[in-house]
Design a protein around this motif. Structure first.
Motif, PDB file in Angstrom:
ATOM      1  N   PHE A   1     -40.300  21.804 190.530  1.00  0.00           N
ATOM      2  CA  PHE A   1     -39.236  21.228 189.697  1.00  0.00           C
ATOM      3  C   PHE A   1     -38.638  22.248 188.723  1.00  0.00           C
ATOM      4  O   PHE A   1     -37.697  21.943 187.994  1.00  0.00           O
ATOM      5  N   VAL A   2     -39.199  23.476 188.732  1.00  0.00           N
ATOM      6  CA  VAL A   2     -38.629  24.555 187.922  1.00  0.00           C
ATOM      7  C   VAL A   2     -37.891  25.548 188.812  1.00  0.00           C
ATOM      8  O   VAL A   2     -36.748  25.918 188.549  1.00  0.00           O
ATOM      9  N   SER A   3     -38.553  26.021 189.872  1.00  0.00           N
ATOM     10  CA  SER A   3     -37.923  26.941 190.826  1.00  0.00           C
ATOM     11  C   SER A   3     -38.380  26.606 192.246  1.00  0.00           C
ATOM     12  O   SER A   3     -39.498  26.123 192.451  1.00  0.00           O
TER      13      SER A   3
ATOM     14  N   THR B   1     -30.611  25.624 184.100  1.00  0.00           N
ATOM     15  CA  THR B   1     -30.936  25.948 182.705  1.00  0.00           C
ATOM     16  C   THR B   1     -32.443  25.977 182.504  1.00  0.00           C
ATOM     17  O   THR B   1     -32.975  26.858 181.821  1.00  0.00           O
ATOM     18  N   ARG B   2     -33.147  25.042 183.108  1.00  0.00           N
ATOM     19  CA  ARG B   2     -34.609  25.016 183.033  1.00  0.00           C
ATOM     20  C   ARG B   2     -35.201  26.263 183.693  1.00  0.00           C
ATOM     21  O   ARG B   2     -36.101  26.897 183.150  1.00  0.00           O
ATOM     22  N   LYS B   3     -34.681  26.597 184.868  1.00  0.00           N
ATOM     23  CA  LYS B   3     -35.170  27.778 185.586  1.00  0.00           C
ATOM     24  C   LYS B   3     -34.922  29.050 184.781  1.00  0.00           C
ATOM     25  O   LYS B   3     -35.787  29.923 184.692  1.00  0.00           O
TER      26      LYS B   3
ATOM     27  N   ALA C   1     -47.252  30.383 186.230  1.00  0.00           N
ATOM     28  CA  ALA C   1     -47.652  29.224 187.034  1.00  0.00           C
ATOM     29  C   ALA C   1     -46.666  28.072 186.836  1.00  0.00           C
ATOM     30  O   ALA C   1     -46.300  27.378 187.798  1.00  0.00           O
ATOM     31  N   TRP C   2     -46.231  27.877 185.612  1.00  0.00           N
ATOM     32  CA  TRP C   2     -45.254  26.814 185.309  1.00  0.00           C
ATOM     33  C   TRP C   2     -43.924  27.112 185.998  1.00  0.00           C
ATOM     34  O   TRP C   2     -43.303  26.215 186.578  1.00  0.00           O
TER      35      TRP C   2
ATOM     36  N   GLY D   1     -34.746  35.969 196.805  1.00  0.00           N
ATOM     37  CA  GLY D   1     -33.561  36.019 195.963  1.00  0.00           C
ATOM     38  C   GLY D   1     -33.825  35.568 194.538  1.00  0.00           C
ATOM     39  O   GLY D   1     -32.960  34.966 193.893  1.00  0.00           O
ATOM     40  N   ASP D   2     -35.034  35.887 194.035  1.00  0.00           N
ATOM     41  CA  ASP D   2     -35.420  35.434 192.685  1.00  0.00           C
ATOM     42  C   ASP D   2     -35.620  36.634 191.756  1.00  0.00           C
ATOM     43  O   ASP D   2     -36.640  37.320 191.826  1.00  0.00           O
TER      44      ASP D   2
END
Length: 262
Positions: free
Chosen positions: A62-64, A126-128, A56-57, A185-186
């Motif tokens: 803001f992450v993906s 980097t976060r992703k 969920a995060w 594309g993930d």
């Protein structure tokens, strides 16, 4: 680029995953009725909760990007798993309650650390990468849990502990999110759910191979012991969350099986 197929597979993944998350209600009706957790394990629910929280995060904007449907189903799954864990703690014996309570606290702590580090110390790709890797690892673990029941089916030559519809929905859920990940594309969604899709297909193949086999009484008793249920095999109502019995995992999307897919 047309995002309609991407959206459609995300909606399908949400629907199939929700079915998997709600499957354990059968087990908890029994627990509430008998006012005891018997020999059922609470560990799968706690671990599925961690998987849901991480997924969920990861799906947050803001992450993906373009993964909000991942957040909706895993946020829902996390809420459901919390209810399961709390109910388990209410009816579990003292020793088991202490163990599951400690694991529950540890899971919340791990998620909090990952969320805070990603939020304040990491940025952009980097976060992703950090959040996606964590979510992928636990998604694969959730999807791998049915391996034990598959081994049991081969050993006993019986699909008693691997219901067809649960295996089918594990396959459909994994496939939906696998395609969703490919279209978006993930790799952090496509890889674990491709793994889940393959395992779901293997379960269906095993089901059709052994569906007419009954297995021996000795094998059934051994199966019941391995599945952690006090009830005799022929009485039904057995449960192993995320391993192909009454409870699917997630995996998530989703447990799970459990399956809790990403």
């Amino acid at each position: 680029m047309n995002n309609t197929p991407h959206f459609v597979f995300g909606i399908l993944g949400n629907a199939f995953a929700l079915f998997l998350f709600l499957a354990p209600t059968i087990t908890f009706k029994r627990i509430i009725k008998n006012r005891t957790t018997e020999e059922f394990s609470g560990v799968p629910y706690v671990m599925t909760l961690l998987n849901c929280l991480l997924s969920a995060w990861y799906g947050l904007p803001f992450v993906s990007k373009d993964n909000l449907l991942v957040t909706t189903i895993n946020g829902t799954g996390a809420a459901i798993e919390i209810v399961y864990v709390l109910l388990f703690l209410v009816f579990a014996p003292k020793k088991v309650k202490a163990k599951i309570g400690g694991l529950f606290a540890a899971v919340l702590s791990v998620f909090a650390v990952i969320a805070l580090v990603s939020l304040f110390a990491l940025h952009g790709n980097t976060r992703k990468l950090f959040c996606g890797t964590a979510a992928t690892v636990f998604s694969i673990i959730m999807y791998a849990s049915p391996l034990s029941i598959m081994r049991l089916v081969i050993k006993t030559k019986s699909v008693e502990f691997m219901p067809f519809f649960l295996s089918l929905f594990v396959f459909l859920c994994g496939t939906s999110w696998f395609v969703f990940g490919l279209l978006g594309g993930d790799p952090f969604i496509a890889i674990p759910n491709g793994f889940g899709c393959g395992l779901g297909l293997m379960q269906l193949i095993l089901y059709f191979i052994y569906r007419n086999h009954k297995g021996s009484n000795i094998a059934e008793k051994e199966s019941a012991m391995e599945m952690g249920s006090q009830k005799k095999p022929k009485q039904g109502g057995n449960h192993t969350h995320g391993n192909g019995n009454d409870d699917p995992g997630a995996g998530g999307p989703p447990t799970a099986i459990n399956e809790s897919p990403v």
